[in-house]
Write an enzyme that holds these catalytic residues in place. Sequence first.
Site, mmCIF file in Angstrom:
data_model
loop_
_atom_site.group_PDB
_atom_site.id
_atom_site.type_symbol
_atom_site.label_atom_id
_atom_site.label_comp_id
_atom_site.label_asym_id
_atom_site.label_seq_id
_atom_site.Cartn_x
_atom_site.Cartn_y
_atom_site.Cartn_z
ATOM 1 N N GLY A 367 36.961 39.343 25.529
ATOM 2 C CA GLY A 367 37.597 40.203 26.512
ATOM 3 C C GLY A 367 36.693 40.410 27.706
ATOM 4 N N VAL A 371 34.098 46.347 27.651
ATOM 5 C CA VAL A 371 35.215 46.938 26.905
ATOM 6 C C VAL A 371 34.822 47.307 25.476
ATOM 7 C CG1 VAL A 371 37.002 45.828 28.278
ATOM 8 C CG2 VAL A 371 36.064 44.636 26.285
ATOM 9 N N LYS A 373 32.774 45.138 23.115
ATOM 10 C CA LYS A 373 32.658 44.058 22.132
ATOM 11 C C LYS A 373 31.369 44.193 21.315
ATOM 12 C CE LYS A 373 32.919 40.905 25.317
ATOM 13 N NZ LYS A 373 33.119 41.759 26.503
ATOM 14 N N SER A 741 50.788 31.347 36.525
ATOM 15 C CA SER A 741 51.608 32.539 36.299
ATOM 16 C C SER A 741 52.231 33.118 37.566
ATOM 17 C CB SER A 741 50.772 33.621 35.608
ATOM 18 O OG SER A 741 49.692 34.015 36.419
ATOM 19 N N LYS A 784 47.493 42.681 33.162
ATOM 20 C CA LYS A 784 48.396 42.625 34.313
ATOM 21 C C LYS A 784 49.288 43.867 34.384
ATOM 22 C CE LYS A 784 48.543 37.563 34.427
ATOM 23 N NZ LYS A 784 49.362 36.356 34.242
#
EC number: 3.4.21.53
Length: 835
Positions: A367, A371, A373, A741, A784
Amino acid sequence: MTEDFPKILPLLVEEDTFLYPFMIAPIFLQNNASIKAVAYAKNNKSLVFIACQKDKLNDNEAPYYDVGVIGSVMREANMPNGRVKLLFNGIAKGRILEPAKENEQGFLEAQISPIEYLEYDKENIQAIVEVLKEKVITLANVSSLFPPDLIKALEDNDDPNRIADLIAAALHLKKDQAYSLFANNNTEQRLLDLIDIVIEETKTQKLQKEIKSKVHQKMEQTNKEYFLKEQLKQIQKELGTDKQRDEDLNQYYQKLESIKPFLKEEAFKEIKKQIDRLSRTHADSSDSATLQNYIETMLDVPFGQYGKKALDIKHVREQLDKDHYSLKRPKERIVEYFATMQLLEMRRKKKPEKKDKTKGTILCFYGPPGVGKTSLANSIAKAIERPLVRIALGGLEDVNELRGHRRTYIGSMPGRIVQGLIEAKKMNPVMVLDEIDKVDRSVRGDPASALLEILDPEQNTAFRDHYANFSIDLSQVIFIATANNIDRIPAPLRDRMEFISVSSYTPNEKEEIAKNYLIPQELEKHALKPSEVEISHECLKLIIEKYTREAGVRDLRRQIATIMRKVALKYLEDNPHQKGRTKKGKNEKSEDQKSEDQKSENQKSENKDFCVSITPNNLKEYLERMVFEIDPIDEENKIGIVNGLAWTPVGGDVLKIEVLKIRGKGELKLTGSLGDVMKESAIIAFSVVKVLLDNETLKVPKIPSETDAEGKKKKKVLKVYNAYDLHLHVPEGATPKDGPSAGIAMASVMASILCDRATRSEVAMTGELTLSGEVLPIGGLKEKLIAAFKAGIKTALIPVKNYERDLDEIPAEVRENLNIVAVKNIAEVLEKTLL
C-alpha cells in the site's frame, strides 16, 4: 702425431660431457661393448677415441657427436656393481671421418683424424687472450667455477687453444654449445665466443648470488622471528598469560557440544573443523583472527533457542486493535493466519507422533507510504512475544548482503538473514523484509533470486549462507514483507507470497488516529501534558485537509510534532523561572535541602495555569503553509470538462480532463505528460464517440451546410468530428500520468465538447473503455473514491465488476456520503454525465 693418422681406433661414448686434451678424467663404463674396447686397447697398447653422446637425435643420425678426444687408458678397475672405472688421459682432438662400425670383437671402431687449428696472428690472439683472462677473473670473483689453481694454470699457459679448452671445461657448457667450441678450428673465433659466454655467465652468477643473498637474509629474519616468538611463548607460559587462549578454545568446544543436539551434522563438522584449525594456528598468525571471528559469530547463532510463547489469537486481535485504528481486512487476515498456526500447535500436542507437513504462507503488506505496514509487523511481534528484526531491502543490489560473503574475502561477514537471527537471539523471530519491491539487480547478482529460497517454505529449511558454509533452518521464522507497488516484484517472488492490501485512510480515520494515537504520543515525546494542549476538531480536520497530502498519517504526525515544538517553546517563554546560581560559602545548603527547594520551585511553576488552544483562527501561527491535498470541485456545470479519478503513490486524486474543439480536419492532439497506455485510451475514446455520433446515439447541433458554385446547398452534411480538431489536456503537465482507467472520462469530455452539452460538475468517474463501448474494471478503487469524497463529489461512476467485487472494502463513511453508481457501458456513463 699427425704422421700416423688417420687410423682406426676403438670408439667409446661418454654420456655426460665433452672431454678435452691434456685432461686426465675418470670414466665409468657399463655396457659390454665399451668394456671389450678398453680390453682390446690395453692388450694392443692402442689409443682410444671418446665421443660425447647427443641429447637429441634426428633421423638417420649417429647417437654421438662426430668430434671427440684421442687418448690412452692409464688405469682401470672393476667396480662391485659390474661397471668398470678407468682413468683416461686426453692427448688430442679428433674427428670421425666415416661412420663407426662394430667389428668382430663386438665393439665400435671408427676412422679418426686429428683436428688441426688454422694459423692465426699471434699479437691479435694475445690481446684477445688477455681480455678473456680478465673476464674469467671477474667471473671467478662471483662464483666458484674457477678455483685459484685453475687461474694460475691459465696465467702460466701460453697456448691460446689450450687456454680455451681449460676455460670451456670449467664452464660446464651445454652439449650443443660445447660442441660448437670444440669442433671450431678457428682459434680467434673460439676465443671471441668464449668471451661472450664468460660475460653472460658472469651476469647469471651475479644474479644468482643476489637471489641467494636475499633468500639467506629472509631465512635469517624468519629464523629470528621464530626464535623471538618461541621466547615470547616461553615468557608467556612463565607469566601464565597464554592460558587465555586455551580457555577460549575450551569455551568454544564446550559451547559447540552444548548446541550439538540442535545442529545438523554438516554444521557441527564445519564449526569443529574451524576450532581445530584455530588450535593449530599460531596466535600471531593473520588467520587466527579470521578463524576466531568466524567461530564466535557461528556460536552466537541461537541454535535451539525459540520463543516459547503459546499462540493466542485473542491476544493477537487485542494487540492489533490497540495499536491500529481501522484496517479491518488486514487485521482479519492476520488473525486467520495465526489461528491456523495455533490450531496446528494444538493438534501436534495431541498427536506428537504425527508430523504435519503444512508450510506457512509469507504475508506481504502492500500500500501507499505511511499507512501502517511496518507497524502491523511490530504489533504481530508484540502479540506473540517474539523479537522483531527489520531488514531494509530498499536499493539492495548485492546478493551477498543476503547470502553472506565467502570467507576468502577480507572483512567477510554473514548475510543479513543470519545477522538478524544473531540480533534476535532466537531462531523464530518475526523478520520484516521492508520495501521488497525496491530490490535491484546488478553485476553483483540478483537479490530477488536469493529471496526465492528464503521465502519458499519448501526450501528455507536448508538456507545456505556463504559465510557459514552450512545450511540453516529458517522454517520457524515468520517472514513479513512490505511493498508500495507489487507490480515491481518479480513474478516468481510474487508467487511465494500472499498479498494483503493496506490502503489509504479516510479523513475521519485520520482524525481518529490523530486523537487516539498521534497526539498522545507526540505529547509524551515533547514532555507536554494533555491539559496543556488542546487541538479542536475543526482544527484537526483543517490540518488533514489543507496541510497534508498523503494516503497515510506520516506527514500528519510531523505537522502535529511541529505544533508541539512551538507549544513547548511557548511554555518555556511564558515560564521564565530559572535556577539561580549559588556561590560556595559557609551558609551553603546541603544537597538534600537543594533538592527539596527545587521540588518546591517546580511545583510552584507547575501549578501555574498553562493551556494552548489550537483553533483554525490561530493555526497559521503554528504551521507554515497549506498543501491543499485535493482541490474542491467547481460548482458550475461546464462544457468540455470532466472529473476523472486517479491513483497515485500517495493516495487517490481527482483529475480534471479538459478538451477544446478547433476548426480543422478531425485530428486529436494530446498534452499533459500522458503515458502510452493513456494515449491509447484517448484514441479508443475518440473512436467510440465517433461511432456514437454516426449511430445518432449522440445528438449534435446543426453545422452550416456547404454550398456549390451556384450558391445552392449540398445535401451532404459534414460530420461534426471531421469539422473540428480536438485538443485534450490533463492539467499538471509536469506530472507524468498513465493507465487505462481514464477511458470513460475521456469519452465523456469528447462527447460533451462535440455535442455542446455541459457535464455535471458533481460527477466523477473511473473505468477502462473498450472499442465496443464496454467499461472494464480498474484498480485502486478505494483510494479513488476517498479522493472523490474529499473533493466534494456527490456521484461516482465505477465499473460494474468493481461495484460487485470491491464495494465492501470502501469505508462506510465514504459509501454513506457518496452515490456510487455501477456502469456497464459508455451509454450509461454519458446518461449520468451529460446534461
